[in-house]
Enzyme design. Sequence first.
Site: not given
Length: 650
Positions: A37-38, A79
Amino acid sequence: MENSVYDYLTGLYNRKGLYEKYDEMSGQDNIHFMFLDLDNFKTVNDVYGHKSGDELLISTGRLLKKCVPEATAVRLGGDEFVLMLFGEKTREELTSAAEQILSEMRKKGKEMDFFTVVSMSIGIVWNASRDTGLEQLLNQSDAAMYEAKQNGKSCYMVYNDLEKKFLLEKEMEENAQQALKEGQFEVCYRPVFHMLSSKIEQSQACVIWRKDAETVWKTEEFRPLFERNSFSKELDLYVFETVCRDLQRFHQEGRLHEKISVQLSRQLFWDEGLGQRLLEMMDRYGAKLEEIELALDEKAISSRGIDKLLVSMNRLKSYGFSLALIHFGEDFSSFRYLRNLPVDSLKFEEAYIKENMQNKKGRQIIKTVIRLGKDLKLLLVAQGIVDKEEVIFLSSCGCDAATGDFYSGQMPLEEYLDYTEGQTAKGENRRTFRFTDGLTDEEGDMCGEIWGQGVEFVSGISDIWGGVYFPGGESGQNLICLPGSLFPGNSYTLTLWIKPEEGHEWTSVIYMRYLDGFASLVPYLGDGLSIYRISEDIDMANGWHDTFCRAAALHKWCFIAVTYDSFSESVCYYINGRKAGYRVDVPTMLSCRQVLLGGDPFQKSYTGCVSALTVYDCVKTSEEIQELYSAFLEEPGFCGGRESFWMEVN
């Protein structure tokens, strides 16, 4: 494979493609998952626009395929990404790949000219069996990724290491509601001490989960879970009502009690009706607004929903509630909003204090943040204090209060009541000598005796105080002897006005003889200095514990105050209301045997006047000393100087 299984933006597999690819590998075992996950992706979108956000997602997809080419790379949506691998893989191979991804992601933001920090949090499931199932693998890797987020972001966590923790959380989640009904949650209290006076400043309510006789869970073990699943709302209201009920008991028993701090979740602070609900509970038990503080975790302060949160906090302030921000410094998410937060207190995160105590720059940062808090007129509390070094440093920086194992752990109600009974005085005990009608104190049960000739009663610092004039002389001559019971306890505050007429070096104005040493206040030492000395008889070589201060001026009235705190073993020396000397690691003198006013057995006696001698059996704070000094200035007939140039201008 048809286009419907590919992500339109990155070209990676999408969620549908992940399921189909997983089914294709039905004969494989040894499955490994990475959930990625960004970090701060929303900020990139908000600041740089959605086009830049899309470019970051596309670039991330390429990076994942480059770093782990043998993996099935998937964009689940938003994301969130997944890497799925099959076959024999060592744990080290997976963690090495994760570290490479993290390293490349840190460079990515700079390459794209983002000022926002771009990084990634990764959850890993290693060597799962086929019968685990895809949904379970996704949930497990997602849970590990969340732990990485909670651990500071830009890192990875391995689910295999956390499995016991997750199983425990599952047990907690399934049993929490029933546990609340059965009264398994127990409210405890932890005292918060003023760092200079070692008086209890307030109490913190905390909750433990006593599942059975052998299983007790602390707040930090279950609160993060309950914050995620919103059970904290129900639990926090239960704790608040319990505190109100306990306050009712304090009132019924005639106990004095300091303010109690109660933590409430972000979800509760968002509730528009929270203030009314709390006031109704308080009214039911007779709890008062000045007895309760509402505390909010700093992590609750973020851009998401900040306007709504500020409205709610201001509404609570309008009702009269005190507000505190706890775990301050954990990530400083609140810093950009500090000017708008209607809080009365900042409570520093334990880890923040410990990390910054390690080096000079860190300690300077702490000093600066504390100074900021003081300028904002906030009560500053350090949490998790475990040793005297922290107390000494933080109090010298201006931190007001502290809590932690150095002072006391958390205690159940009955134990806490016993503890506070011994710690909290039921009224301030003091001995005051006005010198208007002789040498008897105000209470009329302690009297001094004049030794020698020439000691006279004269006018004092104002019309309501008399004074004593000492003519000087050889050691032990022309002074007043007072009982050692003037200093009954180990901690104390000594205040008096003096007007020296001669500057004899090392002459004491007051001298206390103890069982194994002495304490002496010397107003003139030479070189513009005065001194408060505590000396141990058992160690004459290293037994001098001196607190230096500027000397009292000749022929002028000067207000002297000295405090000794046996808890932190520290001395504070004040002149005209201002702290001007400080010393730590000063041993506690036991059993005061005799007090001499106007001299000591070893040096020439004091020449000059003394007025308004008072001894308190507690440690006064800097603010209280200043108030004592300022009160004298307003008395009729005050004849001292007004040293007010340093006082704060409002």
